[in-house]
Write an enzyme that holds these catalytic residues in place. Structure first.
Site, PDB file in Angstrom:
ATOM      1  N   LYS A   1      49.713  50.499  -8.046  1.00  0.00           N
ATOM      2  CA  LYS A   1      48.841  49.344  -7.780  1.00  0.00           C
ATOM      3  C   LYS A   1      47.386  49.807  -7.846  1.00  0.00           C
ATOM      4  O   LYS A   1      46.693  49.956  -6.832  1.00  0.00           O
ATOM      5  CB  LYS A   1      49.196  48.697  -6.426  1.00  0.00           C
ATOM      6  CG  LYS A   1      48.826  47.229  -6.380  1.00  0.00           C
ATOM      7  CD  LYS A   1      49.565  46.512  -5.283  1.00  0.00           C
ATOM      8  CE  LYS A   1      48.999  45.140  -4.992  1.00  0.00           C
ATOM      9  NZ  LYS A   1      48.887  44.236  -6.132  1.00  0.00           N
TER      10      LYS A   1
ATOM     11  N   LEU B   1      55.037  46.236 -11.574  1.00  0.00           N
ATOM     12  CA  LEU B   1      54.850  46.609 -10.179  1.00  0.00           C
ATOM     13  C   LEU B   1      56.134  46.245  -9.427  1.00  0.00           C
ATOM     14  O   LEU B   1      56.730  45.202  -9.693  1.00  0.00           O
ATOM     15  CB  LEU B   1      53.668  45.832  -9.585  1.00  0.00           C
ATOM     16  CG  LEU B   1      53.345  46.201  -8.137  1.00  0.00           C
ATOM     17  CD1 LEU B   1      52.655  47.560  -8.084  1.00  0.00           C
ATOM     18  CD2 LEU B   1      52.459  45.134  -7.494  1.00  0.00           C
TER      19      LEU B   1
ATOM     20  N   TYR C   1      45.184  49.853  -4.257  1.00  0.00           N
ATOM     21  CA  TYR C   1      44.964  48.810  -3.260  1.00  0.00           C
ATOM     22  C   TYR C   1      46.280  48.162  -2.865  1.00  0.00           C
ATOM     23  O   TYR C   1      47.330  48.417  -3.476  1.00  0.00           O
ATOM     24  CB  TYR C   1      43.992  47.756  -3.797  1.00  0.00           C
ATOM     25  CG  TYR C   1      44.576  46.799  -4.818  1.00  0.00           C
ATOM     26  CD1 TYR C   1      44.873  47.210  -6.112  1.00  0.00           C
ATOM     27  CD2 TYR C   1      44.843  45.466  -4.483  1.00  0.00           C
ATOM     28  CE1 TYR C   1      45.411  46.328  -7.046  1.00  0.00           C
ATOM     29  CE2 TYR C   1      45.371  44.585  -5.409  1.00  0.00           C
ATOM     30  CZ  TYR C   1      45.652  45.010  -6.684  1.00  0.00           C
ATOM     31  OH  TYR C   1      46.188  44.135  -7.603  1.00  0.00           O
TER      32      TYR C   1
ATOM     33  N   GLU D   1      55.952  40.935 -16.619  1.00  0.00           N
ATOM     34  CA  GLU D   1      55.623  40.284 -15.342  1.00  0.00           C
ATOM     35  C   GLU D   1      54.375  39.438 -15.523  1.00  0.00           C
ATOM     36  O   GLU D   1      53.760  39.432 -16.594  1.00  0.00           O
ATOM     37  CB  GLU D   1      55.419  41.327 -14.237  1.00  0.00           C
ATOM     38  CG  GLU D   1      54.270  42.281 -14.508  1.00  0.00           C
ATOM     39  CD  GLU D   1      54.065  43.328 -13.409  1.00  0.00           C
ATOM     40  OE1 GLU D   1      54.549  43.142 -12.289  1.00  0.00           O
ATOM     41  OE2 GLU D   1      53.384  44.334 -13.692  1.00  0.00           O
TER      42      GLU D   1
HETATM   43  N1  PMP Z   1      53.021  42.223 -10.294  1.00  0.00           N
HETATM   44  C1  PMP Z   1      51.691  42.374 -10.257  1.00  0.00           C
HETATM   45  C2  PMP Z   1      50.984  42.901 -11.472  1.00  0.00           C
HETATM   46  C3  PMP Z   1      50.965  42.030  -9.110  1.00  0.00           C
HETATM   47  O1  PMP Z   1      49.629  42.191  -9.062  1.00  0.00           O
HETATM   48  C4  PMP Z   1      51.661  41.481  -7.999  1.00  0.00           C
HETATM   49  C5  PMP Z   1      50.902  41.073  -6.776  1.00  0.00           C
HETATM   50  N2  PMP Z   1      50.728  42.163  -5.896  1.00  0.00           N
HETATM   51  C6  PMP Z   1      53.052  41.346  -8.078  1.00  0.00           C
HETATM   52  C7  PMP Z   1      53.699  41.732  -9.242  1.00  0.00           C
HETATM   53  C8  PMP Z   1      53.854  40.799  -6.926  1.00  0.00           C
HETATM   54  O2  PMP Z   1      53.907  41.745  -5.891  1.00  0.00           O
HETATM   55  P1  PMP Z   1      54.065  41.298  -4.392  1.00  0.00           P
HETATM   56  O3  PMP Z   1      55.256  40.419  -4.315  1.00  0.00           O
HETATM   57  O4  PMP Z   1      54.299  42.595  -3.680  1.00  0.00           O
HETATM   58  O5  PMP Z   1      52.827  40.605  -3.992  1.00  0.00           O
END
Ligand code: PMP
Length: 285
Positions: free
Chosen positions: A151, A207, A36, A183
């Site tokens: 993701k 991610l 997603y 994270e």
């Molecule tokens: N890490 C994880 C596990 C996430 O779910 C997200 C949110 N998508 C992020 C980091 C931050 O990613 P982004 O800045 O692309 O939203």
């Protein structure tokens, strides 16, 4: 917007949400066999759309769903915003692609199986107050798999971690894996050590955050030192500031970890500077 008239996208059609149904044997439902993305729309402008679509395509590639499933996604999003009366306001766009519906077997179904493509757009209320005050976080063991770079819609460890934060009166859980800080459950984590904004390097255990990429570029251009290096949980006591980065939270100050204040317990100076610079970027999208 009238939520009763919400229009979603499913397998090539725009439908009323009540009419959008997937078969019980969809592999998303059976196995969480899908990926997603979540994008932000600011007054109808999609923030870093190309980067999100690129990450979606990468996720598809890594789980071996054909790239064709993502074709035309860019054209669907404005239609979704328009149909939901969100072309001028703040919205979140969610896209999900699963391996499709097929008789239940662990191995991939026959190649003719069509992936299920779903998207919706909903109004979004930005967390202004939290961004102003900062949030408490807790540290939790990273119980996720070793492909957090994908993701995946399989989010059970993230859900349980986030609920632990809620139960503790905190705003986010930060994962610890083998003593290292990885994270947040749905955000990139950064700590400020000796004036440098540090985050875990891109790898299979985090991610690749799009907000992080934008913020780190911004820091580099404005002379704020940044580094992507692993750091240990016990180093956190030396961090002057901490923050989360994500599409929904943007730049979110952290004011305590497991009940211990970060700095003086209010958002740090560098965090404020980065928030201000990020707001400038948003104003011009
Ligand atoms: N890490 C994880 C596990 C996430 O779910 C997200 C949110 N998508 C992020 C980091 C931050 O990613 P982004 O800045 O692309 O939203």
């Amino acid at each position: 917007m009238n939520s009763g008239n919400e229009i979603v996208f499913l397998n090539g059609s725009f439908l009323r949400r009540e009419e959008a149904a997937v078969p019980a044997l969809d592999r998303g439902f059976m196995f969480a066999d899908g990926v997603y993305e979540v994008l932000r729309s600011y007054r109808g402008s999609l923030f870093e759309q190309a980067a999100h679509i690129e990450r979606l395509r990468r996720s598809l590639r890594e789980i071996r769903i054909g790239q064709g499933a993502a074709d035309g996604i860019e054209e669907i999003i404005p239609g979704l915003l328009e149909r939901n009366g969100l072309a001028e306001s703040e919205a979140l766009v969610y896209i999900q692609i699963t391996r499709g519906a097929a008789p239940r077997t662990h191995q991939f179904p026959v190649p003719e199986t069509t992936p299920t493509v779903y998207a919706h757009a909903v109004p979004f209320d930005p967390p202004f107050e939290q961004r102003d005050r900062g949030i408490p976080v807790i540290l939790v063991p990273d119980t996720r798999w070793k492909r957090c770079d994908i993701k995946s819609i399989a989010l059970l460890p993230n859900i349980l971690a986030r609920q632990m934060a809620e139960d503790a009166g905190a705003g986010e859980s930060i994962f610890i894996r083998d003593g290292m800080v990885t994270e947040g459950s749905s955000s990139t984590f950064c700590a400020v050590f000796s004036g440098t904004v540090v985050t875990h390097p891109e790898s299979n255990v985090v991610l690749s955050g799009i907000t992080k990429r934008v913020v780190f570029d911004l820091c580099t251009r404005t002379g704020i030192p940044v580094a992507e290096r692993p750091f240990r949980e016990d180093e956190l006591t030396r961090a002057a500031e901490m923050m989360l980065l994500s599409t929904t939270r943007e730049v979110m100050p952290i004011i305590s970890v497991d009940g211990m204040e970060v700095g003086d317990g209010t958002p740090g100076q560098l965090t404020r500077k980065i928030q201000a610079a990020f707001s400038e970027v948003i104003r011009s999208v």
